[in-house]
Design a protein around this motif. Sequence first.
Motif, PDB file in Angstrom:
ATOM      1  N   HIS A   1      -0.911 -16.398 -34.427  1.00 19.08           N
ATOM      2  CA  HIS A   1      -0.698 -15.169 -35.186  1.00 19.08           C
ATOM      3  C   HIS A   1      -0.583 -15.454 -36.679  1.00 19.08           C
ATOM      4  O   HIS A   1      -1.380 -14.979 -37.465  1.00 19.08           O
ATOM      5  CB  HIS A   1       0.538 -14.427 -34.682  1.00 19.08           C
ATOM      6  N   LEU A   2       0.423 -16.200 -37.076  1.00 18.16           N
ATOM      7  CA  LEU A   2       0.615 -16.559 -38.486  1.00 18.16           C
ATOM      8  C   LEU A   2       0.935 -18.050 -38.533  1.00 18.16           C
ATOM      9  O   LEU A   2       2.100 -18.446 -38.544  1.00 18.16           O
ATOM     10  CB  LEU A   2       1.739 -15.732 -39.110  1.00 18.16           C
ATOM     11  N   PRO A   3      -0.094 -18.889 -38.569  1.00 22.49           N
ATOM     12  CA  PRO A   3       0.122 -20.336 -38.458  1.00 22.49           C
ATOM     13  C   PRO A   3       0.755 -20.972 -39.696  1.00 22.49           C
ATOM     14  O   PRO A   3       0.365 -20.666 -40.820  1.00 22.49           O
ATOM     15  CB  PRO A   3      -1.293 -20.880 -38.251  1.00 22.49           C
ATOM     16  N   GLY A   4       1.760 -21.818 -39.468  1.00 25.46           N
ATOM     17  CA  GLY A   4       2.341 -22.638 -40.522  1.00 25.46           C
ATOM     18  C   GLY A   4       2.912 -21.900 -41.704  1.00 25.46           C
ATOM     19  O   GLY A   4       2.806 -22.374 -42.832  1.00 25.46           O
ATOM     20  N   VAL A   5       3.512 -20.744 -41.502  1.00 31.57           N
ATOM     21  CA  VAL A   5       4.042 -19.981 -42.633  1.00 31.57           C
ATOM     22  C   VAL A   5       5.537 -20.239 -42.806  1.00 31.57           C
ATOM     23  O   VAL A   5       6.240 -20.604 -41.873  1.00 31.57           O
ATOM     24  CB  VAL A   5       3.799 -18.462 -42.476  1.00 31.57           C
TER      25      VAL A   5
ATOM     26  N   ALA B   1      -3.792 -20.515 -43.959  1.00 31.93           N
ATOM     27  CA  ALA B   1      -4.872 -20.845 -43.029  1.00 31.93           C
ATOM     28  C   ALA B   1      -4.970 -19.757 -41.962  1.00 31.93           C
ATOM     29  O   ALA B   1      -4.077 -18.935 -41.819  1.00 31.93           O
ATOM     30  CB  ALA B   1      -4.599 -22.199 -42.381  1.00 31.93           C
ATOM     31  N   GLY B   2      -6.051 -19.781 -41.238  1.00 31.90           N
ATOM     32  CA  GLY B   2      -6.246 -18.824 -40.153  1.00 31.90           C
ATOM     33  C   GLY B   2      -6.887 -17.541 -40.628  1.00 31.90           C
ATOM     34  O   GLY B   2      -7.272 -17.403 -41.794  1.00 31.90           O
ATOM     35  N   PRO B   3      -6.964 -16.565 -39.736  1.00 31.80           N
ATOM     36  CA  PRO B   3      -7.684 -15.324 -40.058  1.00 31.80           C
ATOM     37  C   PRO B   3      -7.000 -14.475 -41.126  1.00 31.80           C
ATOM     38  O   PRO B   3      -7.625 -13.614 -41.713  1.00 31.80           O
ATOM     39  CB  PRO B   3      -7.737 -14.585 -38.724  1.00 31.80           C
ATOM     40  N   TRP B   4      -5.715 -14.731 -41.408  1.00 31.37           N
ATOM     41  CA  TRP B   4      -4.989 -13.904 -42.375  1.00 31.37           C
ATOM     42  C   TRP B   4      -4.821 -14.599 -43.725  1.00 31.37           C
ATOM     43  O   TRP B   4      -4.105 -14.109 -44.585  1.00 31.37           O
ATOM     44  CB  TRP B   4      -3.612 -13.532 -41.813  1.00 31.37           C
ATOM     45  N   ALA B   5      -5.478 -15.728 -43.925  1.00 31.09           N
ATOM     46  CA  ALA B   5      -5.362 -16.479 -45.184  1.00 31.09           C
ATOM     47  C   ALA B   5      -5.687 -15.576 -46.374  1.00 31.09           C
ATOM     48  O   ALA B   5      -6.645 -14.810 -46.344  1.00 31.09           O
ATOM     49  CB  ALA B   5      -6.288 -17.684 -45.167  1.00 31.09           C
ATOM     50  N   GLY B   6      -4.857 -15.675 -47.406  1.00 29.76           N
ATOM     51  CA  GLY B   6      -5.082 -14.894 -48.621  1.00 29.76           C
ATOM     52  C   GLY B   6      -4.405 -13.548 -48.629  1.00 29.76           C
ATOM     53  O   GLY B   6      -4.355 -12.890 -49.665  1.00 29.76           O
ATOM     54  N   LEU B   7      -3.869 -13.106 -47.494  1.00 26.25           N
ATOM     55  CA  LEU B   7      -3.176 -11.830 -47.435  1.00 26.25           C
ATOM     56  C   LEU B   7      -1.674 -12.071 -47.568  1.00 26.25           C
ATOM     57  O   LEU B   7      -1.195 -13.186 -47.419  1.00 26.25           O
ATOM     58  CB  LEU B   7      -3.476 -11.115 -46.115  1.00 26.25           C
ATOM     59  N   LEU B   8      -0.925 -11.021 -47.834  1.00 25.85           N
ATOM     60  CA  LEU B   8       0.524 -11.091 -47.896  1.00 25.85           C
ATOM     61  C   LEU B   8       1.069 -10.453 -46.624  1.00 25.85           C
ATOM     62  O   LEU B   8       0.737  -9.305 -46.312  1.00 25.85           O
ATOM     63  CB  LEU B   8       1.055 -10.351 -49.117  1.00 25.85           C
TER      64      LEU B   8
ATOM     65  N   PRO C   1      -3.562  -8.814 -51.782  1.00 24.54           N
ATOM     66  CA  PRO C   1      -2.733  -8.940 -52.988  1.00 24.54           C
ATOM     67  C   PRO C   1      -2.792  -7.704 -53.879  1.00 24.54           C
ATOM     68  O   PRO C   1      -1.785  -7.276 -54.429  1.00 24.54           O
ATOM     69  CB  PRO C   1      -3.312 -10.172 -53.690  1.00 24.54           C
ATOM     70  N   GLU C   2      -3.961  -7.118 -54.010  1.00 26.98           N
ATOM     71  CA  GLU C   2      -4.119  -5.915 -54.839  1.00 26.98           C
ATOM     72  C   GLU C   2      -3.342  -4.731 -54.262  1.00 26.98           C
ATOM     73  O   GLU C   2      -2.720  -3.966 -55.000  1.00 26.98           O
ATOM     74  CB  GLU C   2      -5.597  -5.543 -54.977  1.00 26.98           C
ATOM     75  N   SER C   3      -3.397  -4.569 -52.946  1.00 30.30           N
ATOM     76  CA  SER C   3      -2.673  -3.470 -52.308  1.00 30.30           C
ATOM     77  C   SER C   3      -1.177  -3.632 -52.471  1.00 30.30           C
ATOM     78  O   SER C   3      -0.463  -2.669 -52.745  1.00 30.30           O
ATOM     79  CB  SER C   3      -3.019  -3.387 -50.820  1.00 30.30           C
TER      80      SER C   3
END
Length: 77
Positions: free
Chosen positions: A16-20, A42-49, A66-68
Amino acid sequence: MTALPRNVPSSTDPHHLPGVRWLRSSYSTGANNCVETTRPAAGPWAGLLAVRDSKDPAGPALLFSPESWSGFTAAFH
């Protein structure tokens, strides 16, 4: 906001949220009545908050670009 937030489990399951590492808001009173955030690297959610309720760390997280997130927080200043 430019995109609708997505909802994903915030559990420690690495799929789900790897290594956070979750960070609690500096506005938190210590009574678990605030939010925690992380930026998956990393993973499919990389770059999102990712944002979750500190009272329910195993519960869901909302994902924002990040913009949102900047637009959302700017609305309260």
